[in-house]
Design a protein around this motif. Sequence first.
Motif, PDB file in Angstrom:
ATOM      1  N   ILE A 400      -6.152  -9.420   8.007  1.00  0.00           N
ATOM      2  CA  ILE A 400      -6.761  -8.717   9.149  1.00  0.00           C
ATOM      3  C   ILE A 400      -7.670  -7.585   8.703  1.00  0.00           C
ATOM      4  CG2 ILE A 400      -4.976  -9.340  10.813  1.00  0.00           C
ATOM      5  CD1 ILE A 400      -3.767  -6.538  10.390  1.00  0.00           C
ATOM      6  N   ALA A 401      -7.803  -7.394   7.388  1.00  0.00           N
ATOM      7  CA  ALA A 401      -8.666  -6.322   6.884  1.00  0.00           C
ATOM      8  C   ALA A 401      -9.973  -6.911   6.379  1.00  0.00           C
ATOM      9  CB  ALA A 401      -7.961  -5.564   5.762  1.00  0.00           C
ATOM     10  N   LEU A 402     -11.050  -6.143   6.530  1.00  0.00           N
ATOM     11  CA  LEU A 402     -12.367  -6.647   6.131  1.00  0.00           C
ATOM     12  C   LEU A 402     -12.709  -6.320   4.693  1.00  0.00           C
ATOM     13  CD1 LEU A 402     -14.422  -5.839   9.338  1.00  0.00           C
ATOM     14  CD2 LEU A 402     -13.676  -8.069   8.505  1.00  0.00           C
ATOM     15  N   GLY A 403     -12.019  -5.347   4.099  1.00  0.00           N
ATOM     16  CA  GLY A 403     -12.382  -4.960   2.741  1.00  0.00           C
ATOM     17  C   GLY A 403     -11.161  -4.593   1.913  1.00  0.00           C
ATOM     18  N   GLU A 404     -11.419  -4.251   0.672  1.00  0.00           N
ATOM     19  CA  GLU A 404     -10.363  -3.801  -0.235  1.00  0.00           C
ATOM     20  C   GLU A 404     -10.853  -2.519  -0.880  1.00  0.00           C
ATOM     21  OE1 GLU A 404      -9.449  -7.036  -2.889  1.00  0.00           O
ATOM     22  OE2 GLU A 404      -9.265  -8.463  -1.226  1.00  0.00           O
ATOM     23  N   ASN A 405      -9.980  -1.518  -0.921  1.00  0.00           N
ATOM     24  CA  ASN A 405     -10.401  -0.219  -1.432  1.00  0.00           C
ATOM     25  C   ASN A 405     -10.222  -0.150  -2.952  1.00  0.00           C
ATOM     26  OD1 ASN A 405     -10.857   2.455  -2.048  1.00  0.00           O
ATOM     27  ND2 ASN A 405      -9.956   3.195  -0.133  1.00  0.00           N
ATOM     28  N   PRO A 406     -11.314  -0.141  -3.694  1.00  0.00           N
ATOM     29  CA  PRO A 406     -11.169  -0.145  -5.156  1.00  0.00           C
ATOM     30  C   PRO A 406     -10.523   1.128  -5.698  1.00  0.00           C
ATOM     31  CG  PRO A 406     -13.474   0.169  -4.529  1.00  0.00           C
ATOM     32  CD  PRO A 406     -12.714  -0.104  -3.260  1.00  0.00           C
ATOM     33  N   ALA A 407     -10.479   2.198  -4.887  1.00  0.00           N
ATOM     34  CA  ALA A 407      -9.848   3.434  -5.350  1.00  0.00           C
ATOM     35  C   ALA A 407      -8.332   3.379  -5.209  1.00  0.00           C
ATOM     36  CB  ALA A 407     -10.399   4.625  -4.569  1.00  0.00           C
ATOM     37  N   PHE A 408      -7.847   2.580  -4.271  1.00  0.00           N
ATOM     38  CA  PHE A 408      -6.401   2.477  -4.035  1.00  0.00           C
ATOM     39  C   PHE A 408      -5.938   1.091  -4.470  1.00  0.00           C
ATOM     40  CE2 PHE A 408      -7.092   5.467  -0.160  1.00  0.00           C
ATOM     41  CZ  PHE A 408      -7.197   6.556  -1.010  1.00  0.00           C
ATOM     42  N   THR A 409      -5.372   0.994  -5.661  1.00  0.00           N
ATOM     43  CA  THR A 409      -5.029  -0.322  -6.184  1.00  0.00           C
ATOM     44  C   THR A 409      -3.520  -0.472  -6.314  1.00  0.00           C
ATOM     45  OG1 THR A 409      -5.262   0.446  -8.456  1.00  0.00           O
ATOM     46  CG2 THR A 409      -7.213  -0.526  -7.412  1.00  0.00           C
ATOM     47  N   VAL A 410      -3.074  -1.737  -6.321  1.00  0.00           N
ATOM     48  CA  VAL A 410      -1.648  -2.046  -6.310  1.00  0.00           C
ATOM     49  C   VAL A 410      -1.282  -2.767  -7.607  1.00  0.00           C
ATOM     50  CG1 VAL A 410       0.195  -3.235  -5.072  1.00  0.00           C
ATOM     51  CG2 VAL A 410      -1.743  -2.278  -3.806  1.00  0.00           C
ATOM     52  N   PRO A 411      -0.484  -2.138  -8.458  1.00  0.00           N
ATOM     53  CA  PRO A 411      -0.132  -2.779  -9.733  1.00  0.00           C
ATOM     54  C   PRO A 411       0.458  -4.174  -9.562  1.00  0.00           C
ATOM     55  CG  PRO A 411       0.576  -0.488  -9.725  1.00  0.00           C
ATOM     56  CD  PRO A 411       0.080  -0.782  -8.344  1.00  0.00           C
ATOM     57  N   ALA A 412       1.365  -4.322  -8.579  1.00  0.00           N
ATOM     58  CA  ALA A 412       2.048  -5.606  -8.404  1.00  0.00           C
ATOM     59  C   ALA A 412       1.101  -6.717  -7.981  1.00  0.00           C
ATOM     60  CB  ALA A 412       3.174  -5.472  -7.382  1.00  0.00           C
ATOM     61  N   LEU A 413      -0.088  -6.364  -7.512  1.00  0.00           N
ATOM     62  CA  LEU A 413      -1.084  -7.376  -7.127  1.00  0.00           C
ATOM     63  C   LEU A 413      -2.207  -7.412  -8.149  1.00  0.00           C
ATOM     64  CD1 LEU A 413      -1.289  -6.657  -3.278  1.00  0.00           C
ATOM     65  CD2 LEU A 413      -0.015  -8.471  -4.418  1.00  0.00           C
TER      66      LEU A 413
END
Lengths: 480, 485
Positions: A400-413
């Motif tokens: 449901i999101a249009l983008g991904e924030n490169p500043a907020f990243t998820v190690p597990a992903l």
Amino acid sequence: MSSVSSSAVLGPVTQVVTAGVATFADDLAGQGVAVTRVDWRPPLGAGEPDLADVAVDARRIEANAAAVRRMIAAGAELVDVRPAREVLGLETGQFLHAGPPIGWDRASGPMRGALIGAALFEGIAETPEAAQAWLSGDAAGSSGGPDLAPCHSRGGVGPMAGVVSPGMWLFEVRDPGSGRTSWCSLNEGLGKVLRYGAYGPEVITRLRWMAGVLGPMMQRAVRRSGAVDVKAIIAQMLHMGDEGHNRNRAGTLMLLRELLPALIEGGEEPAALADVVRFVSGNDHFFLNLVMPACKLAAGAAAGIEGSTVVTVMARNGTDFGIQTAGTGDRWFTAPADTPEGLFLAGYGPQDANPDIGDSAITETAGVGGFAMAAAPAIARLVGGTAAAAVETTGRMYEIALGENPAFTVPALDFRGTPTGIDVTRVVRTGILPQINTGMAGRVAGTGQVGAGLVTPPAQCFTQALAALADNARKAAESS
Amino acid sequence: MPVSAAQGRQAVEHVEVRRGEYHDSVTLMMAGRAVATVPGVSRALVAMGTDVNRTLLADLGHPAPAAGPADLVIAFTAPDRPTETAALEALATALTPAVPTAGNTPPGLPHPRTTGAALSRTGAVLTLISTPGLAAVPEAMESLQYGASVVIFSDNVPVHHEIRLKDEAGRRGLLVMGPDCGTVVLHGTGLGFTNVTRPGPVSLVAASGTGAQHLMSLLDAAGAGIRHCLGVGGRDLTEDVAGRSTHAALDALAADDETELIAVVSKPPHPSVARSIEDHAARLPKPVQLAFLGPGRPTLTQTAETILAALGRRPPAAWPSWPAAAPATAEPKSAAGRGRTIRGLFSGGTLCAEAEAVLTGTPCAIDLTDFGDDAYTRGRPHPMIDNTVRLRAFAEAAEDPEVGVVLLDVVLGRGAHADPAGELASAVRRCGAPVVVSLCGTAGDPQGLEHQARAFAEAGASVYLSNAEAATAAARLAAQSEGSL
């Protein structure tokens, strides 16, 4: 003359995406094509006509790209700490609150409790009964009760009841790129606290200490140390087990680390300094009140973009859930708030929980909190107990999101950016509602916190917003 | 929530709502059939809880439960509990996907719920959309946005949305095939309703799915192969849409080295659009055969012959046909003593229109219906996959003394019914009037052209591969009724 490129259109058919009739997909798979099937289903609320009109709105794609770009680009620095009277020009008798607009008559228990506490704190009334009489407009010779407005209407955010009165101190946060500012109150800690609707003597005493000692000392520290980069701390906390809504432990400690030298150099009185440091480090959610205005700056960066279907506000007042979108200005789309499900503090159960409350869903609006659940396995119990469920929760939000924030990243992903920029049309199309992590307030005024859990917004907020966006799209198409 | 006493022999009325369980219309049709064919089961309905279906439920005499378009409704009557259980088992089997719901889903990620989410996970540059009409618009737009051309099988898409989609595709150098596009072939891979053809030098641009299928079947029978068939949707050559996708498809095929000859198949376009297509075709460096069908214009059969000649091939001496076998017991089918009306029961709009063009000017009365038209397919499967509506119309035609000849098309190939003769041949056998079948298919089709043709012929129908020849034969048979009066 068209510019169709033969190779783009007539390349070999090795992969096809299908949506709809399964036998067509089966036929393709039978011909050796790699088929990715869309798990299509009817949209929420018979929204097909509105979805179609918004889909063909010529402004939409660029408007949404701009919205996401601006959300991701927004920075956030803690630049000052000041009383609400100074920051907002708030006057005695004026209160701000969480969520969409509401009056005393429809206010829930915790909202009423917080307003009572604020009236006591401001010295407007001596007793809870007198406060209630004044708030409800029943007091003899009263000047007509309080002047209530949402925090969002003043560019800020308040957790849970979110009640802000002139004498309360606020964090001021600034986006260095645009110069826009936002604000949030200082966090009181857990348990019996004003934001959860408690107003007993210990609550008022704590508020007085925060206004008399904590606020001024934080102000001196921030002014001495210079601006603190809140966005950078959020980025780091996501790598340290926080998701920025229900877990803020690492963020809180990093903030304290930033401010400690200035606090010590400031020559504060040792006992008072120890109290402040003990208070901040002992309150795992202290930094939430900086994540929130940072997220308000990000989400607000998308506000006012005509044709954009991105959600810019999700907020609850304990009675109603309300959202705003980039393309519909400051209009609220509201529906009755649901009650969260989750874990309860000892002595409380589901029957004690108030419907969803607070502006803290701004964190999900900006792509952290529940959207970054995969970053916070320590609180996976809220989503069913397994780290895999936490990963799946974030995975679902990408839909449901249009983008991904490169500043907020998820190690597990594998350090994928958090899902950012909730699209109203994607919510209505998929039926996937934003996942919000939240605290739970007791439904009876004065109770305080009873638990923490998960909640989603009511679907009607999104179908109503879609209808308004579709109206705008049709008008734009007519006038072009 | 079955409603009945616990008595073993008491009939069971099973009415059940499964909230939020969605299945596409074809799956539901097959599931409904699976339930209905359990011995003893009656009044079966397996459908989404739309207004139309809830009315249908009431018509069947079932109580109407609270259900919305996203809820699955299951209703049937069983003579006893074991039959109810058997019906539910048959349903469960029919609703279980034969293949996994999605490919390319990384662990920890849910199945994609939107075209955009699916495209962002793959390198696909092509999307096939067959959702209900209006819902196809956001999916198609998202496909273009993610850089993929799109085939829109769905019909009932408003024309102004079609125009916006095609303009967006033009800006992005992509192609919108549809809406209402039933047939696409790319490098021999078929999307939607397609026949299995041999590879070759001819590419098609088709505003008509069955028209394209028919032309491809004729070319295949004559030994000429197909490279691509780009469907553009039935409205592409109207004044409003102005051939947006046809122009784009012509450019794409002009640049395709393997395409030696392009054919454009359409019902009669708007005159201004026809002119623009003719101008465009004249500018291309390879031959373009324009097959704009209509009265006084070449039939698809004649177009196929022209194309074969242009390729330096000799058209077949005769197009394949299968004469009606003399029935062993029943009276020979004859139009004698019947009315002079040719009742046409078509599933393909273009085949219907071509038959009408052929029959116009003949002395027989004609009454042709295209059951594939939007008006008949709203909320119902297409007659190429489900014969229910046509079987009903067939029975009516057989009873009608005015009907001298029944003319029907049967389309084979991928996507089409697995055994149309299996369902229609008995209706042919029961029909007193002569029956002519226009059979569209190839030797490579899964149903088997020869097998289907023989089944119809043995039931007493005259079968033609050429639709124009089928229409002519119908006229000839109808004329016999006059002679008998």
